[in-house]
Design an enzyme around this catalytic site. Sequence first.
Site, PDB file in Angstrom:
ATOM      1  N   LYS A  38       0.928  -1.147   0.000  1.00 11.36           N
ATOM      2  CA  LYS A  38       0.000   0.000   0.000  1.00 11.36           C
ATOM      3  C   LYS A  38       0.962   1.190   0.000  1.00 11.36           C
ATOM      4  CE  LYS A  38      -3.618   2.681   1.197  1.00 11.36           C
ATOM      5  NZ  LYS A  38      -4.965   2.777   0.637  1.00 11.36           N
ATOM      6  N   GLY A 126      -4.164   0.706  -4.253  1.00 10.16           N
ATOM      7  CA  GLY A 126      -4.061   2.123  -4.587  1.00 10.16           C
ATOM      8  C   GLY A 126      -4.565   3.005  -3.451  1.00 10.16           C
TER       9      GLY A 126
HETATM   10  N1  LIG Z   1     -17.121  -7.051   2.313  1.00  9.37           N
HETATM   11  C1  LIG Z   1     -17.242  -6.274   3.393  1.00  9.37           C
HETATM   12  N2  LIG Z   1     -17.921  -6.693   4.471  1.00  9.37           N
HETATM   13  C2  LIG Z   1     -18.070  -5.931   5.567  1.00  9.37           C
HETATM   14  N3  LIG Z   1     -17.578  -4.695   5.687  1.00  9.37           N
HETATM   15  C3  LIG Z   1     -16.883  -4.205   4.635  1.00  9.37           C
HETATM   16  C4  LIG Z   1     -16.665  -4.972   3.455  1.00  9.37           C
HETATM   17  N4  LIG Z   1     -15.936  -4.223   2.594  1.00  9.37           N
HETATM   18  C5  LIG Z   1     -15.713  -3.062   3.217  1.00  9.37           C
HETATM   19  N5  LIG Z   1     -16.287  -3.042   4.444  1.00  9.37           N
HETATM   20  C6  LIG Z   1     -16.339  -1.917   5.393  1.00  9.37           C
HETATM   21  O1  LIG Z   1     -15.950  -0.745   4.749  1.00  9.37           O
HETATM   22  C7  LIG Z   1     -14.787  -0.207   5.385  1.00  9.37           C
HETATM   23  C8  LIG Z   1     -13.860   0.287   4.301  1.00  9.37           C
HETATM   24  O2  LIG Z   1     -13.302  -0.829   3.627  1.00  9.37           O
HETATM   25  P1  LIG Z   1     -11.796  -0.777   3.164  1.00  9.37           P
HETATM   26  O3  LIG Z   1     -10.940  -0.279   4.270  1.00  9.37           O
HETATM   27  O4  LIG Z   1     -11.446  -2.105   2.587  1.00  9.37           O
HETATM   28  O5  LIG Z   1     -11.938   0.335   2.035  1.00  9.37           O
HETATM   29  P2  LIG Z   1     -10.772   0.989   1.187  1.00  9.37           P
HETATM   30  O6  LIG Z   1     -11.299   1.171  -0.183  1.00  9.37           O
HETATM   31  O7  LIG Z   1      -9.536   0.183   1.341  1.00  9.37           O
HETATM   32  O8  LIG Z   1     -10.607   2.398   1.898  1.00  9.37           O
HETATM   33  P3  LIG Z   1      -9.348   3.399   1.790  1.00  9.37           P
HETATM   34  O9  LIG Z   1      -9.612   4.243   0.582  1.00  9.37           O
HETATM   35  O10 LIG Z   1      -9.426   4.151   3.077  1.00  9.37           O
HETATM   36  O11 LIG Z   1      -8.101   2.584   1.678  1.00  9.37           O
HETATM   37  C9  LIG Z   1     -14.199  -1.347   6.215  1.00  9.37           C
HETATM   38  O12 LIG Z   1     -13.545  -0.898   7.353  1.00  9.37           O
HETATM   39  C10 LIG Z   1     -15.424  -2.109   6.585  1.00  9.37           C
HETATM   40  O13 LIG Z   1     -16.029  -1.482   7.693  1.00  9.37           O
HETATM   41 MG   LIG Z   2      -7.706   0.710   2.147  1.00  8.19          MG
END
Ligand SMILES: Nc1ncnc2c1ncn2[C@@H]1O[C@H](COP(=O)(O)OP(=O)(O)OP(=O)(O)O)[C@@H](O)[C@H]1O
Ligand SMILES: [Mg+2]
Length: 245
Positions: A38, A126
């Site tokens: 990351k 990303g």
């Molecule tokens: N499949 C899923 N089941 C349950 N909760 C989820 C799931 N996908 C995402 N979430 C919820 O959404 C939140 C954000 O997901 P994640 O951290 O993977 O997003 P991200 O796109 O990586 O965000 P960032 O842009 O901050 O990196 C998680 O902390 C969780 O609460």
């Molecule tokens: Mg993330």
Amino acid sequence: MLKGFFITGTDTGVGKTVISAGLVYFLNNLGYRTGAMKPIESGCKIQRFKGLKTNQANTLIPHDGMFLKKIAGMEDSIDLITPIRFKEPLAPFAASKIEGKTINIRRIKSAFSKLSKKYELLIVEGIGGLLVPIKKNYYVLDLAKYIGLPLIVVARPSLGTLNHTMLTVNYAIKEGLQIAGIIINHNKPAENTIAEETNPDILKQISPVPIICIFPYLHNLGNKTIEKTVLQTLNMDTIKKLLYQ
Ligand SMILES: Nc1ncnc2c1ncn2[C@@H]1O[C@H](COP(=O)(O)OP(=O)(O)OP(=O)(O)O)[C@@H](O)[C@H]1O
Ligand SMILES: [Mg+2]
């Protein structure tokens, strides 16, 4: 040659980390030596080390980077996995201005080069979406171009996703990026709206790239649940084909 995927999203919070973690587990489970990265993370927590009075007393701990390191079982330093870290939960360009730190892209390139030599596959998460600015005139899209791995676009299923997903996919294609496909991720508990029910099928019909899978909402986001779900959701032949296309 290094294989893997660059995981982008239609927006921040759509589930890039959850999907990246799932893919790392899935690919390791298939027998590929898989690492994760990351490259830039903002919104890091500060860990203070008692007894030190200099700047070194404060270290920024990247949540996504640490989670991916753990899932991938990587012994590498977090400085390789997440070389650029900010405290403020902002786009890198904005965070770097506020925190007075210049982003050195060479640090990312050097970390990526070291990890690519060590692992057979890399999953690179990303930052936000493709047009999140890292520096003036340098976007996540430019980083993805440098990394050179095919994109997986993580999209949410709810109202508004058709526009966000098509904008992301079509812009990436226009910019010459290769896209493996889209993963529709239920990042919130199902609301059973008509939009949520119809969007996956509409996307299948209008998207120029395939829908790889629909990932369900998990009530417990622990490693074990992600691992179990990814084995039930992803298809081994599809993923192998996308890796070697
Ligand atoms: N499949 C899923 N089941 C349950 N909760 C989820 C799931 N996908 C995402 N979430 C919820 O959404 C939140 C954000 O997901 P994640 O951290 O993977 O997003 P991200 O796109 O990586 O965000 P960032 O842009 O901050 O990196 C998680 O902390 C969780 O609460
Ligand atoms: Mg993330």
